[in-house]
Design an enzyme around this catalytic site. Sequence first.
Site, mmCIF file in Angstrom:
data_model
loop_
_atom_site.group_PDB
_atom_site.id
_atom_site.type_symbol
_atom_site.label_atom_id
_atom_site.label_comp_id
_atom_site.label_asym_id
_atom_site.label_seq_id
_atom_site.Cartn_x
_atom_site.Cartn_y
_atom_site.Cartn_z
ATOM 1 N N PRO A 155 0.830 -1.214 0.000
ATOM 2 C CA PRO A 155 0.000 0.000 0.000
ATOM 3 C C PRO A 155 0.860 1.258 0.000
ATOM 4 C CG PRO A 155 0.171 -0.865 2.230
ATOM 5 C CD PRO A 155 0.967 -1.790 1.354
ATOM 6 N N MET A 156 1.133 1.816 -1.163
ATOM 7 C CA MET A 156 1.969 3.008 -1.266
ATOM 8 C C MET A 156 1.087 4.242 -1.369
ATOM 9 S SD MET A 156 4.903 1.515 -3.818
ATOM 10 C CE MET A 156 5.797 3.082 -3.869
ATOM 11 N N GLU A 157 1.144 5.073 -0.347
ATOM 12 C CA GLU A 157 0.289 6.256 -0.270
ATOM 13 C C GLU A 157 0.540 7.192 -1.447
ATOM 14 O OE1 GLU A 157 -2.440 9.099 1.155
ATOM 15 O OE2 GLU A 157 -2.175 6.968 1.530
ATOM 16 N N GLN A 163 -6.782 -0.734 4.711
ATOM 17 C CA GLN A 163 -5.778 -0.365 5.706
ATOM 18 C C GLN A 163 -6.208 0.866 6.503
ATOM 19 O OE1 GLN A 163 -1.843 1.731 5.005
ATOM 20 N NE2 GLN A 163 -1.126 -0.378 5.182
ATOM 21 N N CYS A 219 4.282 3.516 8.351
ATOM 22 C CA CYS A 219 4.467 4.730 7.560
ATOM 23 C C CYS A 219 5.520 5.633 8.210
ATOM 24 C CB CYS A 219 3.151 5.484 7.417
ATOM 25 S SG CYS A 219 3.307 7.000 6.429
ATOM 26 N N ASN A 279 9.175 -7.735 3.473
ATOM 27 C CA ASN A 279 9.006 -6.539 2.654
ATOM 28 C C ASN A 279 10.274 -5.696 2.722
ATOM 29 O OD1 ASN A 279 7.594 -3.367 3.126
ATOM 30 N ND2 ASN A 279 7.515 -4.385 1.156
ATOM 31 N N GLY A 280 10.648 -5.134 1.575
ATOM 32 C CA GLY A 280 11.774 -4.214 1.550
ATOM 33 C C GLY A 280 12.873 -4.620 0.593
ATOM 34 N N ARG A 318 7.646 -0.832 -4.704
ATOM 35 C CA ARG A 318 8.388 -0.156 -5.762
ATOM 36 C C ARG A 318 8.895 -1.148 -6.814
ATOM 37 N NH1 ARG A 318 12.888 2.882 -2.613
ATOM 38 N NH2 ARG A 318 12.813 0.935 -1.421
#
Length: 340
Positions: free
Chosen positions: A7-9, A69, A99, A200-201, A225
């Site tokens: 979930p990328m704001e 979310q 976040c 994640n990452g 990304r």
Amino acid sequence: MRILLAPMEGVVDAIMRDLLCSIGGIDTCVTEFIRINDHLLPDKVFYKRCPELLNNSLTKQSKTPVRVQLLGGKPTPIAENAASVAALGASAIDLNFGCPAKTVNKSDGGACLLKEPNRVHDIIAATRNSVPSHIPVTAKIRLGFEDRSQYLENALAAFEAGANELTVHARSKADGYKPPAYWEYIAEIREAIPITVIANGDIWSLEDLQRCQKVTGCTSFMLGRGLLSCPDLALQIRAWHQRESSDNNTEITHKVMQWHDLCPLLLQFFNVTVSAYPPKYIGNRLKQWLFYLCRQYPEATVLFENIKRLKDKDSITQALNKSLQDSQAHQQNHAIALVE
């Protein structure tokens, strides 16, 4: 193996979720965060952030499940809003403790809560108690706030509060998005708690995922990304995993997406965003996506340079079509050269 879309704001909205999931390989996606303060939000807020609620919490084209979310620092309001969105048909509730944005952290949300694992516990526990048992409550954390010293405390707090799954971004807030990602911490978390841990990452490629799996031992991964820059990365991962797990050594391949494959999707994305956003923002979402695609496709850099100052639909459409035509011509010339 499971692949989740992060979930990328301001980036992965319903339009982008639908497009990326339609390419294939993604099992689940998560909405941008919905900020919760002290009051119960009206239904229209949830529908705006997650229009998939009107489609049984599934994306339009691929029918991929979508989690809603929530973000905030107070257990009761989050729990009440979680119950409300569950009643609207949410397939799962995800809680944001990751976040790193300063504005979010100053408002008592996101990664700042990791400084107090008891608060992480209380928010998750209240949400779990307010949501029907058949609806999963999941959480996403970083390894800490100022440093990575409380990574295990927060993971244990999430598990003990009743989280069904835990996504771990392998950096602290202070680390931001600077490489490397500290995957070894995820391995320790996975060994310490008996629920699914999602890594994640810094997973930009199939090779990155293979290394991450080796270090963490995880079988579930969240990509953000990496999927924006390489839209068929999930399919590449899926093909590799199927080859690895095949008993009969069946050759399972995936033809990597080329620029001429991507151009029609860029045009589709542009046309949908033109109608979804005010005219003054025309082309902005396309340019934003091209920024990520530049990492994988040299042609994306050329296209971005050609449209970065354009603000009308016809000119941008013309540039997209030219990029497609140039790419097709290059493919044909390459094929002819191979034959000769």
